[in-house]
Scaffold this motif. Structure first.
Motif, PDB file in Angstrom:
ATOM      1  N   LEU A   8      23.969  32.673 -19.047  1.00  0.00           N
ATOM      2  CA  LEU A   8      23.648  33.227 -20.355  1.00  0.00           C
ATOM      3  C   LEU A   8      23.877  32.173 -21.426  1.00  0.00           C
ATOM      4  N   PRO A   9      23.203  32.284 -22.576  1.00  0.00           N
ATOM      5  CA  PRO A   9      23.405  31.313 -23.654  1.00  0.00           C
ATOM      6  C   PRO A   9      24.862  31.275 -24.111  1.00  0.00           C
ATOM      7  N   THR A  10      25.249  30.160 -24.660  1.00  0.00           N
ATOM      8  CA  THR A  10      26.606  29.983 -25.177  1.00  0.00           C
ATOM      9  C   THR A  10      26.934  31.066 -26.204  1.00  0.00           C
ATOM     10  N   GLY A  11      28.112  31.666 -26.058  1.00  0.00           N
ATOM     11  CA  GLY A  11      28.541  32.701 -27.001  1.00  0.00           C
ATOM     12  C   GLY A  11      28.233  34.105 -26.542  1.00  0.00           C
ATOM     13  N   ALA A  12      27.589  34.263 -25.373  1.00  0.00           N
ATOM     14  CA  ALA A  12      27.285  35.603 -24.865  1.00  0.00           C
ATOM     15  C   ALA A  12      28.567  36.278 -24.377  1.00  0.00           C
ATOM     16  N   ASP A  13      28.448  37.577 -24.026  1.00  0.00           N
ATOM     17  CA  ASP A  13      29.640  38.344 -23.652  1.00  0.00           C
ATOM     18  C   ASP A  13      30.151  38.031 -22.253  1.00  0.00           C
ATOM     19  N   ARG A  14      29.364  37.275 -21.457  1.00  0.00           N
ATOM     20  CA  ARG A  14      29.823  36.845 -20.142  1.00  0.00           C
ATOM     21  C   ARG A  14      29.096  35.560 -19.776  1.00  0.00           C
ATOM     22  N   PRO A  15      29.592  34.805 -18.815  1.00  0.00           N
ATOM     23  CA  PRO A  15      28.973  33.503 -18.512  1.00  0.00           C
ATOM     24  C   PRO A  15      27.579  33.601 -17.883  1.00  0.00           C
ATOM     25  N   TYR A  16      27.366  34.632 -17.030  1.00  0.00           N
ATOM     26  CA  TYR A  16      26.125  34.684 -16.260  1.00  0.00           C
ATOM     27  C   TYR A  16      25.415  36.029 -16.429  1.00  0.00           C
ATOM     28  N   ALA A  17      24.088  35.967 -16.583  1.00  0.00           N
ATOM     29  CA  ALA A  17      23.277  37.184 -16.563  1.00  0.00           C
ATOM     30  C   ALA A  17      23.158  37.705 -15.144  1.00  0.00           C
ATOM     31  N   VAL A  18      23.029  36.791 -14.186  1.00  0.00           N
ATOM     32  CA  VAL A  18      23.019  37.109 -12.753  1.00  0.00           C
ATOM     33  C   VAL A  18      23.954  36.123 -12.082  1.00  0.00           C
ATOM     34  N   GLN A  19      24.806  36.621 -11.193  1.00  0.00           N
ATOM     35  CA  GLN A  19      25.804  35.744 -10.574  1.00  0.00           C
ATOM     36  C   GLN A  19      25.871  35.973  -9.069  1.00  0.00           C
ATOM     37  N   GLY A  20      25.535  34.915  -8.330  1.00  0.00           N
ATOM     38  CA  GLY A  20      25.693  34.921  -6.872  1.00  0.00           C
ATOM     39  C   GLY A  20      24.885  35.982  -6.157  1.00  0.00           C
ATOM     40  N   LEU A  21      23.682  36.252  -6.623  1.00  0.00           N
ATOM     41  CA  LEU A  21      22.864  37.308  -6.023  1.00  0.00           C
ATOM     42  C   LEU A  21      22.251  36.843  -4.703  1.00  0.00           C
ATOM     43  N   THR A  22      22.562  37.542  -3.623  1.00  0.00           N
ATOM     44  CA  THR A  22      21.932  37.310  -2.327  1.00  0.00           C
ATOM     45  C   THR A  22      21.286  38.619  -1.886  1.00  0.00           C
ATOM     46  N   LEU A  23      19.972  38.569  -1.705  1.00  0.00           N
ATOM     47  CA  LEU A  23      19.193  39.781  -1.491  1.00  0.00           C
ATOM     48  C   LEU A  23      17.871  39.388  -0.861  1.00  0.00           C
ATOM     49  N   ASP A  24      17.274  40.284  -0.075  1.00  0.00           N
ATOM     50  CA  ASP A  24      15.959  39.968   0.480  1.00  0.00           C
ATOM     51  C   ASP A  24      15.017  41.161   0.360  1.00  0.00           C
ATOM     52  N   LEU A  25      13.731  40.852   0.329  1.00  0.00           N
ATOM     53  CA  LEU A  25      12.654  41.835   0.262  1.00  0.00           C
ATOM     54  C   LEU A  25      11.761  41.642   1.469  1.00  0.00           C
ATOM     55  N   GLN A  26      11.508  42.738   2.206  1.00  0.00           N
ATOM     56  CA  GLN A  26      10.686  42.670   3.406  1.00  0.00           C
ATOM     57  C   GLN A  26       9.235  43.016   3.084  1.00  0.00           C
ATOM     58  N   GLN A  27       8.353  42.592   3.978  1.00  0.00           N
ATOM     59  CA  GLN A  27       6.951  43.003   3.874  1.00  0.00           C
ATOM     60  C   GLN A  27       6.846  44.511   4.057  1.00  0.00           C
ATOM     61  N   ASN A  28       5.920  45.147   3.330  1.00  0.00           N
ATOM     62  CA  ASN A  28       5.677  46.584   3.443  1.00  0.00           C
ATOM     63  C   ASN A  28       6.913  47.398   3.058  1.00  0.00           C
ATOM     64  N   GLU A  29       7.677  46.904   2.075  1.00  0.00           N
ATOM     65  CA  GLU A  29       8.896  47.585   1.652  1.00  0.00           C
ATOM     66  C   GLU A  29       8.900  47.758   0.136  1.00  0.00           C
ATOM     67  N   VAL A  30       9.444  48.893  -0.312  1.00  0.00           N
ATOM     68  CA  VAL A  30       9.756  49.069  -1.723  1.00  0.00           C
ATOM     69  C   VAL A  30      11.272  48.982  -1.869  1.00  0.00           C
ATOM     70  N   LEU A  31      11.722  47.919  -2.502  1.00  0.00           N
ATOM     71  CA  LEU A  31      13.140  47.715  -2.778  1.00  0.00           C
ATOM     72  C   LEU A  31      13.381  48.044  -4.244  1.00  0.00           C
ATOM     73  N   CYS A  32      14.146  49.095  -4.502  1.00  0.00           N
ATOM     74  CA  CYS A  32      14.456  49.476  -5.881  1.00  0.00           C
ATOM     75  C   CYS A  32      15.724  48.763  -6.336  1.00  0.00           C
ATOM     76  N   LEU A  33      15.635  48.092  -7.468  1.00  0.00           N
ATOM     77  CA  LEU A  33      16.771  47.410  -8.076  1.00  0.00           C
ATOM     78  C   LEU A  33      17.191  48.245  -9.277  1.00  0.00           C
ATOM     79  N   VAL A  34      18.393  48.811  -9.231  1.00  0.00           N
ATOM     80  CA  VAL A  34      18.830  49.739 -10.268  1.00  0.00           C
ATOM     81  C   VAL A  34      20.123  49.254 -10.915  1.00  0.00           C
ATOM     82  N   GLY A  35      20.389  49.786 -12.088  1.00  0.00           N
ATOM     83  CA  GLY A  35      21.587  49.436 -12.841  1.00  0.00           C
ATOM     84  C   GLY A  35      21.334  49.664 -14.316  1.00  0.00           C
ATOM     85  N   GLU A  36      22.397  49.652 -15.095  1.00  0.00           N
ATOM     86  CA  GLU A  36      22.277  49.871 -16.526  1.00  0.00           C
ATOM     87  C   GLU A  36      21.659  48.661 -17.219  1.00  0.00           C
TER      88      GLU A  36
END
Length: 549
Positions: free
Chosen positions: A29-57
């Protein structure tokens, strides 16, 4: 915990190599934001013929993950670490031109706001054609045929007419279908859909979700579907990944996440999902604060000397009333006349005919200073809190502005501003901050405080929670109910979400093509809907228990 009922998911090949894989992805995240990273250490995969829902606030990193995948991040946020692997290549290590060529041809993205994503100066057909011509040498007639075929595939009515139409001539659902057609133009292996149904009414949303599943099955496309709505998740997901503050906190098959979540955050999100279960009726009394009789609004356009003149009946013969402390919901599809009705009541739009009384005054007969004085009796909260606030005005001044205009001293207006900030759950010291320094939910709280600053008899909430996360949405609905109980104003609550309407409304009016076709208490309306249109709206509610016959 929830009334969501998972259906059968799509079969996904077990042990197959992932179509798309994020390995330790971090986005600063830009300097001065409320935390260092917008995304941190994300490990995830998407398969063929799959709907992967990514949820969160909001702020959990969902959209940033999508933008990082497509190479659309700018400034400090573009300096990602980790890998995004597709087709044996790490997209983050490719040269810009090579990455654009690969992602443009094989990965596509559908954004939340289709109107904002489409160029208003070009027709729908031209914009989808450009996607194809940029990545191929096909002749123009062949491209045109391809676009028309895509419009048919995404179930657009009259593809020839849509091809020639400009974005402003299409509905929100049609614009979203055009965007999906554009995303499919090059037969992508991966489709990223970022909140594509959030602002759509329930029937259009149901059509878009059905379309997504058809695309998955017909094209074996891998779909990353970003949403904050667990009702949508229950309809479309094969697997669900839950993010919080940029980190992945839980992942699993849809059935497991919806019925047996392991992480407390996931449980909290599910508990906040609005259910199609009406609240207990409340006694109301007193003279109506709003009385609408036979209200109509006709828009006329085109024609010279009355030739080829078009008329659109946006509202037709609408009658309703609201008593002190009562909440009346107005529901219906996009284009049903809900917003036009509310704008006619407050005179943002002048009605063609009819009568509006607010606190006993004939509101449509007022002019000049008398109208200005009466406006303090009715206030409105809009759908988008960010565009509703002046980006250059401190929020304390925005709340105090109404009282000052209506004669309060600066000192009294400041006190009112601070008291209301506290009433909506914000620290009064926030009065010196600007809108961009707040989250979406906080900005909507500010808009509520501003609307209450003149102590209105009537509050109009026009889709005021539709773009908010379910947890923030639940907080805002609770806040509105509490403040209404304390202050006793009547409320006209405009929404396309029947689950939300059932939580907050004492009575509900159903609008179709400008007419109020049915009304009643939520429990009576949901259990014994008389109109086929009302039953269709109820049937389209994603993930809800069907409580009607």
């Amino acid at each position: 915990m929830t009334d969501l009922h998972p259906e059968t998911a799509s079969p996904v090949a077990q042990g197959a190599a992932p179509l798309l894989r994020w390995e330790g992805l971090s986005v600063p995240l830009p300097t001065g934001a409320d935390r260092p990273y917008a995304v941190q250490g994300l490990t995830l995969d998407l398969q063929q013929n799959e709907v992967l829902c990514l949820v969160g606030e909001s702020g959990s990193g969902k959209s940033v993950t999508a933008l990082a995948t497509m190479g659309l991040l700018k400034g400090e946020m573009s300096h990602t670490s980790g890998a995004i692997r597709f087709g044996g290549k790490d997209l983050t290590s490719l040269a810009p031109e090579a990455r654009r060529h690969l992602t443009g041809a094989r990965l596509s993205m559908v954004f939340q706001e289709p109107i904002a994503s489409l160029n208003p100066f070009y027709t729908a057909g031209a914009q989808v054609s450009e996607t194809i011509s940029t990545h191929s040498t096909r002749p123009a007639p062949e491209i045109r045929d391809k676009v028309l075929a895509l419009f048919e595939e995404v179930r657009l009515p009259n593809p020839e007419q849509i091809y020639r139409a400009y974005p402003h001539e299409l509905s929100g659902g049609q614009c979203q279908r055009v965007m999906i057609a554009s995303a499919l133009a090059l037969d992508p292996a991966v489709l990223i859909a970022d909140e594509p149904t959030t602002a759509l009414d329930v029937t259009t949303q149901a059509q878009i979700l059905s379309l997504m599943l058809t695309l998955r099955d017909n094209h074996r496309t891998g779909i990353l579907f970003i949403t904050h709505d667990f009702g949508v998740v229950s309809e479309i997901a094969d697997r669900v990944a839950v993010m919080r503050y940029g980190e992945l906190v839980e992942i699993g098959p849809r059935e497991q996440i919806l019925t047996d979540p392991q992480h407390d955050y996931t449980k909290t999100l599910l508990a906040a999902v609005p259910k199609l279960a009406p609240r207990a009726s409340r006694p109301v009394s007193g003279d109506p604060v709003l009385r609408v009789e036979s209200l109509s609004k006709t828009y006329r356009s085109g024609g010279v000397l009355r030739r080829s003149r078009r008329e659109v009946q946006a509202v037709l013969d609408a009658s309703l009333q609201i008593r002190p402390g009562e909440t009346l919901g107005v529901v219906g599809e996009s284009g049903s006349g809900k917003t036009t009705l509310s704008q006619c009541i407050i005179r943002m739009v002048e009605p063609t005919e009819g009568k509006v009384e607010i606190a006993g005054q004939d509101f449509l007969a007022l002019k000049g200073k008398h109208l200005r004085a009466a406006r303090r009796r009715v206030q409105i909260i809009f759908q988008d809190p960010y565009t509703s606030l002046d980006a250059r005005q401190k929020i304390g001044d925005a709340i105090a502005e109404g009282p000052v205009i209506h004669g309060a001293s600066t000192r009294d207006a400041t006190r009112i501003s601070h008291d209301l900030l506290e009433a909506v759950g914000l620290d009064p010291v926030a009065a010196d901050r600007y809108p961009h320094e707040f989250s979406g939910g906080q900005r909507q709280r500010i808009c509520i405080a501003r609307a209450l600053a003149l102590q209105p008899d009537l509050l109009i909430a026009d889709e005021s929670v539709s773009a908010l996360d379910v947890s923030v949405q639940a907080q805002i609905l609770k806040l509105l109910s509490e403040i209404q109980a304390e202050r006793g104003f009547g409320m006209l609550f405009v929404t396309h979400d029947l689950r939300v309407a059932s939580q907050i409304c004492d009575r509900i009016c159903v609008m179709q093509q400008g007419r109020i076709v049915e009304s009643g208490a939520p429990d009576q309306l949901f259990a014994n809907a008389q109109e086929a249109y009302t039953r269709a709206l109820l049937a389209a509610v994603p993930g809800a228990t069907r409580v009607f016959g």
